[in-house]
Design a protein around this motif. Structure first.
Motif, PDB file in Angstrom:
ATOM      1  N   GLU A 124       0.980  -1.084  -0.175  1.00 22.59           N
ATOM      2  CA  GLU A 124      -0.052  -0.048   0.205  1.00 22.59           C
ATOM      3  C   GLU A 124       0.789   1.440  -0.187  1.00 22.59           C
ATOM      4  O   GLU A 124       2.033   1.114   0.075  1.00 22.59           O
ATOM      5  CB  GLU A 124      -0.938   0.040   1.354  1.00 22.59           C
ATOM      6  N   ARG A 125       0.271   2.344  -0.263  1.00 21.08           N
ATOM      7  CA  ARG A 125       1.031   3.778  -0.143  1.00 21.08           C
ATOM      8  C   ARG A 125       1.458   3.737   1.493  1.00 21.08           C
ATOM      9  O   ARG A 125       0.811   3.569   2.410  1.00 21.08           O
ATOM     10  CB  ARG A 125       0.030   4.850  -0.360  1.00 21.08           C
ATOM     11  N   ASP A 127       3.469   6.428   4.218  1.00 19.40           N
ATOM     12  CA  ASP A 127       3.686   7.792   4.626  1.00 19.40           C
ATOM     13  C   ASP A 127       5.232   7.662   5.046  1.00 19.40           C
ATOM     14  O   ASP A 127       5.384   7.254   6.018  1.00 19.40           O
ATOM     15  CB  ASP A 127       2.754   8.122   5.663  1.00 19.40           C
ATOM     16  N   GLN A 147       8.503   3.930  -5.350  1.00 10.52           N
ATOM     17  CA  GLN A 147       7.742   2.840  -5.182  1.00 10.52           C
ATOM     18  C   GLN A 147       7.288   2.256  -6.663  1.00 10.52           C
ATOM     19  O   GLN A 147       6.840   2.730  -7.437  1.00 10.52           O
ATOM     20  CB  GLN A 147       6.469   2.992  -4.470  1.00 10.52           C
TER      21      GLN A 147
END
Length: 268
Positions: A124-125, A127, A147
């Motif tokens: 997933e993304r 932070d 990514q």
């Protein structure tokens, strides 16, 4: 900057050749050069012959080739390869401390050491703002975190495919084409996604290579499990081999093998 020629350069992290403008017309394939890529100043290898700029058809602007690599450039490049390994180690330490779900697969310092690009895979993304602060204090240079997906990872890491050869993506593919399960259907392959998938977990790129040929060979043939009339009897198409040009027809009383050419007249 106006240039008279252009040439393809291959960088260590990809099998794709990128084109740069140049005034150096005597470059040889395999020669080491320095060029400004998206990762900063890098040592690359000449991958194509030198072309006249008049033959350049793309609308993309060409960046100029910086120079032929010197002994100092090659020394720095080798030194940076050691720094790259250390960068991966530091990256792993910091993401463990911060509890980030990231899997680094490559790190690369620019030739002048002013930038490091770290490539990672994540579900997933992420932070990574706090991570950037920590890494900046340790590396003391510009940091880019990239990514990538599973196909990009396979291209960078490479490996051996089920065919026994090096992965196509790592060996020669410059870009990824869209691969669909319909390509396997066109080739009459068993629809076992696990067996049809490559090391990246996606459908194998080689499914596309013969797709057009199979479409052409199957043109005007009956569909699998379709019903056809043959010698005044109704049969169901139960198997088909495009390579041997044979087909198996079955009904409640008979099972026969016929040549695919004999079925052309029945259409799809």
């Amino acid at each position: 900057m106006s240039v008279t020629h252009y040439v393809g350069i291959n960088f260590s992290n990809t099998g794709k050749a990128y084109f740069f403008g140049t005034e150096i017309v005597d470059l040889k394939i395999g020669q080491k050069v320095v060029a400004e890529s998206v990762r900063g100043l890098q040592v690359g290898t000449v991958a194509t012959e030198v072309f006249n700029i008049a033959d350049y058809k793309s609308s993309l602007e060409l960046k100029p080739l910086t120079r032929v690599a010197t002994e100092d450039d090659l020394f720095l490049d080798e030194a940076n390869k050691k720094r790259n390994k250390e960068a991966i180690k530091i990256f792993n330490e910091e993401i463990a401390k911060l509890g980030l779900d990231m899997n680094p697969i490559d790190a690369e310092f620019s030739l002048d050491g002013s930038k490091v690009t770290i490539t990672y895979v994540a579900e997933e993304r992420v932070d990574f703002r706090e991570l950037l602060k920590v890494l900046a204090s340790r590396f003391r240079c510009r940091i880019e975190l990239r990514q990538v997906g599973s196909r990009d990872k396979a291209k960078m890491v490479s490996g051996i495919g089920v065919c026994g050869r090096e992965l196509c993506c790592a060996k020669f593919l410059g870009d990824f084409d869209r691969i669909s399960i319909n390509m396997a259907k066109n080739q009459l392959l068993a629809l076992n996604v696990q067996k049809l998938s490559g090391q990246c977990g996606n459908l194998m790129c080689c499914l596309k290579y013969e797709d057009e040929a199979y479409k052409d060979l199957r043109k005007d043939l009956p569909k699998m499990n379709g019903v056809v009339e043959y010698d005044n009897e109704s049969y169901r198409v139960t198997s088909m081999n495009i390579i041997t040009q044979t087909c198996k027809l079955e009904n409640s009383e008979h099972a026969i093998f016929v040549n695919l050419a004999d079925l052309k007249k029945y259409g799809k």
